[in-house]
Design an enzyme around this catalytic site. Structure first.
Site, short mmCIF file in Angstrom:
data_model
loop_
_atom_site.label_atom_id
_atom_site.label_comp_id
_atom_site.label_asym_id
_atom_site.label_seq_id
_atom_site.Cartn_x
_atom_site.Cartn_y
_atom_site.Cartn_z
N CYS A 89 -33.57 -14.29 18.83
CA CYS A 89 -34.84 -13.72 19.29
C CYS A 89 -35.11 -13.34 20.30
O CYS A 89 -34.63 -11.52 20.94
CB CYS A 89 -36.34 -14.98 18.90
N GLU B 21 -32.48 -17.34 12.58
CA GLU B 21 -33.30 -18.54 14.43
C GLU B 21 -33.57 -20.01 13.48
O GLU B 21 -34.38 -19.83 12.41
CB GLU B 21 -34.05 -18.05 15.39
N LYS C 185 -30.20 -21.12 23.84
CA LYS C 185 -30.76 -20.23 23.82
C LYS C 185 -30.84 -20.85 25.33
O LYS C 185 -31.73 -21.28 26.01
CB LYS C 185 -32.00 -20.26 23.24
#
Length: 588
Positions: A438, A322, A388
């Protein structure tokens, strides 16, 4: 283990004598709640990195439910559940202190207080579950004490199913309300425990449901061993009484052991099957220090290092962590873009790298920042993009009314836009690869939805992560355990590329097939086999365990042993029997 509490009337105690309000009964000592807190703290040891912690978790849940049976009403049950939860969370997510104090610049006192307050909030959910169990098991609605020493409740079939259902509902609510925080869900230790086979059927909350049911049934069986044969009245047929007593002990124990045995058997079921040829993958771990990640020297060094690592060796797919390139994608240096693109085209390597997304307005301003992954495919200039969707509160977006809290920390990029819930996969040699970033792999329902609703059949999962905010703590191992649960639920391999660790390859059965040592720079070269087909969990998500739990709780509340009408009928029958009984004193 504490004695479970008998709900049967003791010899010489009439129903009228037992109708003392619960509020006038005994008060539990403070040590009761203190032991519940320590049991919760010990439960943290069930989670990674403890090997085979699922067995320890079963033992601790047996103790926890036995401890709940000592409570005298919904208030003491809720306090017991809350104490257990607080002990579990304050010891299980203490690593949040590192992000706030070490990297966020918050004072040690305020950071510690924030962790404690957050743990208290999380503890509300096991408290709620224990309170609901108390009501639906008839515990809190009896309005009476059932024995002369104020012991009102015994484990029963009814109470066992109520506990499992209330526990699952509580964990689901914790993973949903205020965007959710399902970390330390009770199903995760079972990745290496006997109940892992239930994951592809019911998901992590369903595994927690089975765990709670097993614990309650084992306590129920143990409680029956302490009952007198035949109850409070003698029976004319001692052999029948003995057989009935044995069955009351054996049946819940057998069911609990059968559930434990079913886990490994379910683990043998092939819910998904291989598709296409395996892919050669390189997972990169940059180990960029978090305190250098966003300063100018750190940014330049990170870009240079990842350019070297990406172009070091060809593969079917190379994946970075990330925000490995910690700048806007429009600001990526030209020499990086040219070198990586030429490498992809000349070697046939597809590349996924993390960077910051944004939109350029006509007046050249950047708006709508996103935490994103970008993909390069050999032979094409199209740039794949994933934004995301499930953002981290305070880290990636600021909840309303909490800007003052974020201003106390020195964490950049705290307010992102979110992507769509379901986004197209990244294609590599006809394999559809679903990526997430994540924190997103905590939400199994969302991963299952992506697999279920995508037009292209997803065969591989990838998680790109930076856990550098949490230092060298148990958060790294816990997150790997969470990723393994996602593999079990979906029947698909999971690949993890992380900044500091743990970079790993996980097969479709949740087994770690390769990993890098945390806090090292390196690349994990691995082979991944894509899988096709849907597990029951992918098909229905959390709907199965939620529907079963709600139905059982509703049934328990409506027809359980604490139903006032049933209690009144029992008292009326007892009075009638007393009034019609012969007067022995006259005969005397």
């Amino acid at each position: 283990m504490a004695d479970p509490i008998s709900s049967r009337l003791q010899p010489g105690v009439t129903p009228a004598a037992a109708t003392v309000p619960v509020g006038n009964g005994r008060t539990l000592p403070r040590s009761h709640y203190l032991l519940a807190f320590f049991a919760g703290a010990a439960n943290t040891l069930s989670f990674a990195p403890t090997p085979h912690g699922g067995w320890l978790e079963i033992v601790l849940f047996v103790f926890f439910f036995a401890w709940l049976t000592r409570t005298t009403g919904w208030k003491s049950a809720a306090l017991t559940g809350g104490a257990f939860g607080f002990g579990n969370f304050v010891t299980g997510v203490w690593w949040l202190y590192v992000s706030m104090h070490v990297y966020g610049g918050m004072s040690a006192v305020l950071a510690g207080a924030a962790v404690a307050l957050f743990s208290l909030y999380l503890a509300l959910y096991p408290a709620l579950a224990a309170g609901i169990w108390s009501f639906c098991a008839g515990h809190a609605r009896n309005g009476a004490l059932a024995s002369p020493d104020d012991r009102p409740f015994a484990p029963t079939w009814h109470g066992a199913f109520a506990f499992a259902s209330a526990w699952a509902i509580g964990e689901w609510l914790r993973g949903t309300i205020f965007t959710g925080f399902p970390w330390l869900a009770s199903g995760y230790p079972q990745v290496d425990g006997p109940l892992a086979g239930f994951a592809p059927v019911m998901g992590v909350y369903g595994v927690g449901w089975v765990l709670a049911l097993i614990a309650a049934l084992l306590v129920q069986a143990w409680a029956r061993t302490r009952e007198p044969r035949g109850g409070s009245r003698s029976s004319g047929n001692n052999s029948n009484t003995g057989s009935s007593h044995t069955a009351r002990i054996a049946t819940p124990a057998i069911v609990a052991l059968a559930l434990i045995a079913a886990g490994p058997l379910l683990h043998l079921v092939a819910w998904t099957t291989p598709t296409n040829a395996p892919l050669n993958v390189r997972l990169l771990q940059g180990n960029v220090p978090q305190d250098m990640k966003f300063d100018e020297a750190g940014v330049v060094g990170a870009i240079r290092e990842f350019q070297r690592m990406i172009t070091a060796k060809p593969a079917d797919l190379v994946v970075t962590p990330e925000t490995a390139i910690p700048v806007l994608v429009q600001d990526v240096p030209e020499d990086f873009g040219v070198a990586v693109r030429n490498f992809a085209d000349s070697t046939g390597t597809s590349i996924v790298f993390g960077a910051i997304g944004g939109k350029v307005t006509p007046d050249r301003r950047i708006v709508d920042y996103t935490n994103s992954l970008f993909g390069m495919t050999p032979g094409t200039r199209d740039l794949y993009r994933y934004d995301k969707h499930h953002l981290v509160p305070f880290g990636e977006f600021v909840p309303w009314g909490f800007h003052w809290f974020v201003q106390m920390m020195n964490i950049p990029l705290g307010d992102f836009n979110r992507g769509a819930p379901v986004q197209k996969p990244f294609m590599v040699h006809n394999e559809a690869i679903s990526v997430d970033i994540c924190y997103e792999d905590l939400f199994g329902e969302e991963i299952a939805r992506t697999v279920r609703e995508n037009a292209a059949p997803v065969s591989v999962l990838i998680n790109s992560t930076n856990l550098g905010w949490f230092g060298n703590t148990i958060a790294l191992d816990q997150h790997l355990q969470i990723a393994r649960m996602r593999s079990l639920e979906t029947g698909r391999p999971m690949l993890r590329a992380t900044n500091t660790g743990t970079t790993a390859a996980i097969d479709a059965h949740g087994n770690v097939t390769g990993r890098l040592r945390p806090f090292t720079i390196g690349a994990l070269d691995t082979t991944v086999q894509g899988m096709t087909g849907n597990t029951p969990y992918v098909t229905s998500g959390n709907n199965t365990v939620l529907a079963v739990s709600l139905i059982l709780l509703a049934f328990g509340f409506a027809f359980g042993p604490g139903r006032p009408g049933r209690r009144g009928n029992a008292l009326k029958s007892e009075k009638t029997a007393t009034s019609t009984a012969p007067d022995d004193s006259r005969n005397t």
